[in-house]
Design a protein around this motif. Structure first.
Motif, PDB file in Angstrom:
ATOM      1  N   LYS A 100       0.805  -1.237   0.000  1.00  0.00           N
ATOM      2  CA  LYS A 100       0.000   0.000   0.000  1.00  0.00           C
ATOM      3  C   LYS A 100       0.835   1.284   0.000  1.00  0.00           C
ATOM      4  O   LYS A 100       0.312   2.371   0.187  1.00  0.00           O
ATOM      5  CB  LYS A 100      -0.970   0.048   1.202  1.00  0.00           C
ATOM      6  CG  LYS A 100      -1.827  -1.202   1.348  1.00  0.00           C
ATOM      7  CD  LYS A 100      -2.680  -1.129   2.599  1.00  0.00           C
ATOM      8  CE  LYS A 100      -3.251  -2.494   2.935  1.00  0.00           C
ATOM      9  NZ  LYS A 100      -3.900  -2.517   4.230  1.00  0.00           N
ATOM     10  N   HIS A 128      -2.251   4.340  -0.287  1.00  0.00           N
ATOM     11  CA  HIS A 128      -3.636   3.903  -0.490  1.00  0.00           C
ATOM     12  C   HIS A 128      -4.135   3.024   0.660  1.00  0.00           C
ATOM     13  O   HIS A 128      -3.360   2.567   1.487  1.00  0.00           O
ATOM     14  CB  HIS A 128      -3.755   3.130  -1.813  1.00  0.00           C
ATOM     15  CG  HIS A 128      -3.670   3.992  -3.040  1.00  0.00           C
ATOM     16  ND1 HIS A 128      -4.767   4.625  -3.584  1.00  0.00           N
ATOM     17  CD2 HIS A 128      -2.620   4.340  -3.810  1.00  0.00           C
ATOM     18  CE1 HIS A 128      -4.391   5.310  -4.659  1.00  0.00           C
ATOM     19  NE2 HIS A 128      -3.089   5.159  -4.814  1.00  0.00           N
ATOM     20  N   GLN A 129      -5.469   2.782   0.637  1.00  0.00           N
ATOM     21  CA  GLN A 129      -6.103   1.923   1.639  1.00  0.00           C
ATOM     22  C   GLN A 129      -5.941   0.447   1.287  1.00  0.00           C
ATOM     23  O   GLN A 129      -6.262  -0.423   2.082  1.00  0.00           O
ATOM     24  CB  GLN A 129      -7.623   2.199   1.680  1.00  0.00           C
ATOM     25  CG  GLN A 129      -7.980   3.663   1.799  1.00  0.00           C
ATOM     26  CD  GLN A 129      -7.999   4.105   3.243  1.00  0.00           C
ATOM     27  OE1 GLN A 129      -8.749   3.596   4.051  1.00  0.00           O
ATOM     28  NE2 GLN A 129      -7.129   5.050   3.558  1.00  0.00           N
ATOM     29  N   HIS A 130      -5.527   0.179   0.044  1.00  0.00           N
ATOM     30  CA  HIS A 130      -5.410  -1.196  -0.421  1.00  0.00           C
ATOM     31  C   HIS A 130      -4.180  -1.263  -1.330  1.00  0.00           C
ATOM     32  O   HIS A 130      -3.474  -0.272  -1.485  1.00  0.00           O
ATOM     33  CB  HIS A 130      -6.701  -1.586  -1.172  1.00  0.00           C
ATOM     34  CG  HIS A 130      -7.017  -3.062  -1.102  1.00  0.00           C
ATOM     35  ND1 HIS A 130      -6.063  -4.021  -1.304  1.00  0.00           N
ATOM     36  CD2 HIS A 130      -8.177  -3.724  -0.840  1.00  0.00           C
ATOM     37  CE1 HIS A 130      -6.625  -5.222  -1.175  1.00  0.00           C
ATOM     38  NE2 HIS A 130      -7.912  -5.075  -0.889  1.00  0.00           N
ATOM     39  N   CYS A 176      -1.370  -0.973  -4.007  1.00  0.00           N
ATOM     40  CA  CYS A 176      -1.064  -0.017  -5.087  1.00  0.00           C
ATOM     41  C   CYS A 176      -0.682  -0.841  -6.312  1.00  0.00           C
ATOM     42  O   CYS A 176       0.253  -1.642  -6.244  1.00  0.00           O
ATOM     43  CB  CYS A 176       0.125   0.854  -4.730  1.00  0.00           C
ATOM     44  SG  CYS A 176      -0.168   1.933  -3.366  1.00  0.00           S
ATOM     45  N   SER A 219      -4.985   2.073  -7.449  1.00  0.00           N
ATOM     46  CA  SER A 219      -5.045   1.061  -6.411  1.00  0.00           C
ATOM     47  C   SER A 219      -6.277   0.179  -6.509  1.00  0.00           C
ATOM     48  O   SER A 219      -7.267   0.510  -7.174  1.00  0.00           O
ATOM     49  CB  SER A 219      -5.023   1.756  -5.048  1.00  0.00           C
ATOM     50  OG  SER A 219      -5.417   0.900  -4.007  1.00  0.00           O
ATOM     51  N   ASP A 224      -8.120  -0.040  -4.133  1.00  0.00           N
ATOM     52  CA  ASP A 224      -9.168   0.709  -3.394  1.00  0.00           C
ATOM     53  C   ASP A 224     -10.028   1.563  -4.339  1.00  0.00           C
ATOM     54  O   ASP A 224     -10.851   2.362  -3.886  1.00  0.00           O
ATOM     55  CB  ASP A 224      -8.561   1.565  -2.272  1.00  0.00           C
ATOM     56  CG  ASP A 224      -7.706   2.741  -2.763  1.00  0.00           C
ATOM     57  OD1 ASP A 224      -7.760   3.053  -3.980  1.00  0.00           O
ATOM     58  OD2 ASP A 224      -6.989   3.347  -1.951  1.00  0.00           O
TER      59      ASP A 224
END
Length: 406
Positions: free
Chosen positions: A356, A375-377, A379, A395, A397
């Motif tokens: 991430k 990112h939240q998830h 990349c 990402s 996300d």
């Protein structure tokens, strides 16, 4: 810690209120007696102890955050990282927070790419669409629809008049980037097409697929004119060097291959990664002096070309293609490396990963200079603008982020 008489009285009253509100009557009586307190407790002490207690924890966290930031600033200062006033554009790197976070895609983003001329960028997604955004204003411009399955990669020709896209629907599409119409669809791969790249002359296109082949297409006719075979597994990415004489490809077979375009011959097979190789990037010529300096090879000077590869083994490797030697391995990501690009100034490498983060590598000292929690998830993709100070990331996300460099 010494309290003044007044503070002591206030604390006693707050404790007494806490004991009363929780029904500890016996303790309260004993406490009031020993502390020689008057019977009544003013209203302003209601819940005071709990309030102070929680706010201390909150402030403590804030202090720790600020201390960490200060420590990072001190480190940058001590390690000779040039301060803002002195940094030349060749040393600008992406800085948090992201300038824009753009949402609109309905599935993970597979690829982000800057337009070579206009201030726009495109993002490809598993939702089968390509979206066009203005990276300076953060505005969404349009969606290109045509593929029937995940779009895996996109590429612009040198003038940015044509956009090519490839998809899990086994096709490659050509879009007129002035009218945004789909002008050609090329069929020929027998499986998911994972990568596409224009040849520098703009008359041909190369693609890589899960069918283990790399194909070269003539744009005028839409026909496949060459097929490069040799990889034993899914070919993840294919990229053409500056003059169009060589192709580099990477695959699930854990190798990176370099091919001579003219005769389809596989010139090199690079096997040092220990897992699937996800991404590759040719060094622009502006990087050659920096690579030579980093290798201390000024005496004999390596002529290049140089190539980067990023893998699921969590490492990034730099290769000298003239000799087939691995020059260095950059270790630091905690998960698969999904995207890697050279900094236009030549001194840094920027990478994106399933951990991430976005990382900036000072490869001369083989160290990670900066890590951005991007990112939240996972990349999945990264691009660095050739002339404007921007980096973009995509990402799982479902967001595209624009990072300003300074």
């Amino acid at each position: 810690m010494v309290l003044s008489q007044r503070q002591r009285e206030e604390l006693n009253k707050a404790i007494a209120d806490y004991l009363r509100s929780n029904g500890y009557e016996t303790a309260l009586e004993a406490f009031q007696k020993e502390a020689e307190m008057p019977g009544e407790i003013e209203k302003k002490y209601t819940g005071l102890l709990e309030k102070k207690w929680t706010s201390v924890i909150r402030l403590q966290k804030k202090v720790m955050d600020l201390e960490a930031k200060l420590a990072e600033a001190e480190r940058e200062f001590q390690s000779g990282g040039p301060n803002k006033k002195e940094r030349s554009p060749s040393e600008w790197i992406p800085r948090p927070p992201a300038r824009y976070s753009l949402s609109g895609h309905r599935s993970p983003i597979t690829r982000v790419l800057f337009h070579p001329v206009y201030s726009v960028m495109v993002s490809a997604s598993e939702d089968a669409t390509i979206k066009v955004w203005d990276y300076e204003t953060g505005d969404f411009e349009r969606t290109l629809k045509g593929h029937t399955d995940a779009v895996q990669d996109v590429s612009f020709d040198t003038q940015g008049k044509l956009l090519a896209s490839c998809s899990a629907d086994m096709t490659i599409k050509l879009w007129d980037f002035q009218t945004f119409e789909n002008i050609k669809t090329m069929h020929g791969h027998d499986h998911n097409v994972s990568s596409v790249h224009f040849m520098p002359n703009g008359d041909f296109l190369v693609s890589a697929s899960r069918d283990k082949t790399i194909k070269m297409w003539e744009l005028a006719t839409g026909y496949c004119v060459k097929t490069f075979t040799g990889h034993r597994e899914w070919v993840r990415t294919v990229r053409v060097n500056q003059d169009g004489s060589l192709l580099a490809s990477c695959s699930n077979d854990q190798t990176v291959r370099v091919w001579v375009v003219a005769n389809k011959e596989c010139k090199l097979e690079l096997r040092e990664h220990e897992h699937v190789v996800e991404c590759i990037a040719w060094a622009p010529e502006s990087c050659y002096p920096h690579v030579n300096e980093a290798m201390g090879a000024e005496k004999k000077g390596r002529s290049g070309p140089f190539l980067l590869s990023g893998s699921r083994d969590k490492t990034i490797k730099m290769w000298d293609i003239s000799s087939g030697v691995c020059l260095m391995s950059l270790v630091g990501h905690d998960n698969w490396v999904r995207g890697v690009v050279w900094h236009p100034g030549g001194k840094y490498i920027i990478s994106a990963s399933d951990d991430k983060t976005l990382r900036v590598w000072d490869y001369k000292n083989k160290r990670c200079q900066k890590t951005l929690e991007a990112h939240q998830h996972f990349c999945t993709s990264i691009d660095f603008h050739k002339s404007a100070p921007f980096v973009i990331t995509g990402s799982v996300d479902q967001t595209v982020k624009v990072w300003e460099c300074r």
